[in-house]
Design a protein around this motif. Sequence first.
Motif, PDB file in Angstrom:
ATOM      1  N   LYS A  29      -3.931  11.761   0.189  1.00 51.22           N
ATOM      2  CA  LYS A  29      -4.274  10.502  -0.279  1.00 51.22           C
ATOM      3  C   LYS A  29      -2.979   9.660  -0.809  1.00 51.22           C
ATOM      4  CE  LYS A  29      -9.209  10.928  -1.167  1.00 51.22           C
ATOM      5  NZ  LYS A  29     -10.401  11.072  -1.924  1.00 51.22           N
ATOM      6  N   VAL A  30      -2.222  10.287  -1.446  1.00 52.92           N
ATOM      7  CA  VAL A  30      -1.027   9.599  -2.211  1.00 52.92           C
ATOM      8  C   VAL A  30       0.142   9.110  -0.917  1.00 52.92           C
ATOM      9  CG1 VAL A  30       0.983  10.137  -3.400  1.00 52.92           C
ATOM     10  CG2 VAL A  30      -1.237  10.744  -4.320  1.00 52.92           C
ATOM     11  N   GLN A  31       0.070  10.134  -0.036  1.00 54.47           N
ATOM     12  CA  GLN A  31       0.963   9.919   1.131  1.00 54.47           C
ATOM     13  C   GLN A  31       0.693   8.713   1.920  1.00 54.47           C
ATOM     14  OE1 GLN A  31       1.904  13.372   3.710  1.00 54.47           O
ATOM     15  NE2 GLN A  31       3.498  12.341   4.440  1.00 54.47           N
ATOM     16  N   LYS A  32      -0.843   8.685   2.198  1.00 53.78           N
ATOM     17  CA  LYS A  32      -1.317   7.291   2.773  1.00 53.78           C
ATOM     18  C   LYS A  32      -1.104   6.270   2.019  1.00 53.78           C
ATOM     19  CE  LYS A  32      -5.350   5.576   4.958  1.00 53.78           C
ATOM     20  NZ  LYS A  32      -5.430   4.188   4.133  1.00 53.78           N
ATOM     21  N   LYS A  33      -1.052   6.139   0.868  1.00 48.30           N
ATOM     22  CA  LYS A  33      -0.981   4.959   0.003  1.00 48.30           C
ATOM     23  C   LYS A  33       0.511   4.628  -0.146  1.00 48.30           C
ATOM     24  CE  LYS A  33      -4.741   4.009  -1.928  1.00 48.30           C
ATOM     25  NZ  LYS A  33      -5.565   2.554  -1.440  1.00 48.30           N
ATOM     26  N   VAL A  34       1.523   5.666   0.031  1.00 47.45           N
ATOM     27  CA  VAL A  34       3.029   5.352   0.453  1.00 47.45           C
ATOM     28  C   VAL A  34       3.032   4.502   1.623  1.00 47.45           C
ATOM     29  CG1 VAL A  34       5.225   6.407   0.503  1.00 47.45           C
ATOM     30  CG2 VAL A  34       3.691   7.341  -1.236  1.00 47.45           C
ATOM     31  N   GLY A  35       2.528   4.864   2.632  1.00 47.32           N
ATOM     32  CA  GLY A  35       2.498   4.507   3.794  1.00 47.32           C
ATOM     33  C   GLY A  35       1.922   2.889   3.936  1.00 47.32           C
ATOM     34  N   ASP A  36       0.742   2.758   2.860  1.00 51.76           N
ATOM     35  CA  ASP A  36       0.403   1.385   2.667  1.00 51.76           C
ATOM     36  C   ASP A  36       1.175   0.376   2.141  1.00 51.76           C
ATOM     37  OD1 ASP A  36      -2.103   2.397   3.815  1.00 51.76           O
ATOM     38  OD2 ASP A  36      -3.080   2.389   2.217  1.00 51.76           O
ATOM     39  N   VAL A  37       1.829   0.972   0.996  1.00 51.40           N
ATOM     40  CA  VAL A  37       2.853   0.150   0.244  1.00 51.40           C
ATOM     41  C   VAL A  37       4.082  -0.181   1.296  1.00 51.40           C
ATOM     42  CG1 VAL A  37       4.504  -0.001  -1.687  1.00 51.40           C
ATOM     43  CG2 VAL A  37       2.311   0.902  -1.893  1.00 51.40           C
ATOM     44  N   LYS A  38       4.602   0.728   1.931  1.00 48.83           N
ATOM     45  CA  LYS A  38       5.762   0.536   3.013  1.00 48.83           C
ATOM     46  C   LYS A  38       5.427  -0.421   3.977  1.00 48.83           C
ATOM     47  CE  LYS A  38       8.155   4.992   2.970  1.00 48.83           C
ATOM     48  NZ  LYS A  38       8.510   6.151   3.702  1.00 48.83           N
ATOM     49  N   GLU A  39       4.113  -0.431   4.518  1.00 47.98           N
ATOM     50  CA  GLU A  39       3.667  -1.740   5.513  1.00 47.98           C
ATOM     51  C   GLU A  39       3.384  -2.777   4.699  1.00 47.98           C
ATOM     52  OE1 GLU A  39       0.392  -1.765   8.891  1.00 47.98           O
ATOM     53  OE2 GLU A  39      -0.200  -0.767   7.265  1.00 47.98           O
ATOM     54  N   GLY A  40       3.129  -2.907   3.408  1.00 48.88           N
ATOM     55  CA  GLY A  40       2.989  -4.391   2.797  1.00 48.88           C
ATOM     56  C   GLY A  40       4.105  -4.755   2.573  1.00 48.88           C
ATOM     57  N   VAL A  41       5.098  -3.918   2.019  1.00 47.86           N
ATOM     58  CA  VAL A  41       6.761  -4.510   1.893  1.00 47.86           C
ATOM     59  C   VAL A  41       7.299  -4.882   3.364  1.00 47.86           C
ATOM     60  CG1 VAL A  41       8.856  -3.643   1.487  1.00 47.86           C
ATOM     61  CG2 VAL A  41       7.119  -2.846  -0.010  1.00 47.86           C
ATOM     62  N   ASP A  42       7.136  -4.109   4.180  1.00 53.05           N
ATOM     63  CA  ASP A  42       7.602  -4.627   5.697  1.00 53.05           C
ATOM     64  C   ASP A  42       6.893  -6.090   6.014  1.00 53.05           C
ATOM     65  OD1 ASP A  42       9.160  -2.735   5.992  1.00 53.05           O
ATOM     66  OD2 ASP A  42       7.719  -1.755   7.548  1.00 53.05           O
ATOM     67  N   GLN A  43       5.573  -6.354   5.771  1.00 51.74           N
ATOM     68  CA  GLN A  43       5.128  -7.542   6.196  1.00 51.74           C
ATOM     69  C   GLN A  43       5.673  -8.763   5.131  1.00 51.74           C
ATOM     70  OE1 GLN A  43       1.019  -6.989   5.818  1.00 51.74           O
ATOM     71  NE2 GLN A  43       0.697  -5.787   7.727  1.00 51.74           N
ATOM     72  N   ILE A  44       5.842  -8.396   4.048  1.00 49.27           N
ATOM     73  CA  ILE A  44       6.320  -9.369   3.177  1.00 49.27           C
ATOM     74  C   ILE A  44       7.955  -9.973   3.646  1.00 49.27           C
ATOM     75  CG2 ILE A  44       7.292  -9.898   0.647  1.00 49.27           C
ATOM     76  CD1 ILE A  44       4.751  -8.197  -0.293  1.00 49.27           C
ATOM     77  N   VAL A  45       8.567  -8.636   3.694  1.00 50.48           N
ATOM     78  CA  VAL A  45       9.833  -9.034   4.323  1.00 50.48           C
ATOM     79  C   VAL A  45      10.178  -9.786   5.509  1.00 50.48           C
ATOM     80  CG1 VAL A  45      12.093  -7.621   5.017  1.00 50.48           C
ATOM     81  CG2 VAL A  45      10.959  -7.068   2.831  1.00 50.48           C
ATOM     82  N   ARG A  46       9.114  -9.480   6.492  1.00 52.40           N
ATOM     83  CA  ARG A  46       9.090 -10.119   7.748  1.00 52.40           C
ATOM     84  C   ARG A  46       8.865 -11.649   7.786  1.00 52.40           C
ATOM     85  NH1 ARG A  46       7.047  -5.387  11.667  1.00 52.40           N
ATOM     86  NH2 ARG A  46       8.653  -3.681  11.149  1.00 52.40           N
ATOM     87  N   LYS A  47       8.213 -12.014   6.759  1.00 54.41           N
ATOM     88  CA  LYS A  47       7.642 -13.186   6.683  1.00 54.41           C
ATOM     89  C   LYS A  47       8.873 -14.447   6.689  1.00 54.41           C
ATOM     90  CE  LYS A  47       2.821 -13.139   4.638  1.00 54.41           C
ATOM     91  NZ  LYS A  47       1.923 -13.578   3.619  1.00 54.41           N
ATOM     92  N   PRO A  48       8.727 -15.404   7.452  1.00 57.11           N
ATOM     93  CA  PRO A  48       9.593 -16.486   7.371  1.00 57.11           C
ATOM     94  C   PRO A  48       9.792 -17.167   6.201  1.00 57.11           C
ATOM     95  CG  PRO A  48       8.200 -17.054   9.108  1.00 57.11           C
ATOM     96  CD  PRO A  48       7.590 -15.681   8.256  1.00 57.11           C
TER      97      PRO A  48
END
Length: 61
Positions: free
Chosen positions: A42-61
Motif C-alpha cells: 500500500k505504501v509503495q502504491k502511494k509512492v507511485g501515486d505521488v510520483k504520478e501526481g508530481v509528473d502531471q503537475i510538472v508537465r502542465k504548461p
Amino acid sequence: MKKDQVKGKLKEVAGEAQERLGRATGDREQEAKGHAREQQGKVQKKVGDVKEGVDQIVRKP
C-alpha cells in the motif's frame, strides 16, 4: 501508471493472500508477515501515486 503503483499493488495482493493463508492455517507468524507485506504494498502504491501526481503537475504548461 508508474512501476511503483504496479509493484505495490502486486505486493498488496500477495500480502493479503499470505495473511489469509496464515489465518486459515492458524499460523499467526504467516498472518503477521502477510499483513506487513500488504501494508508495504500500500505504501509503495502511494509512492507511485505521488510520483504520478508530481509528473502531471510538472508537465502542465
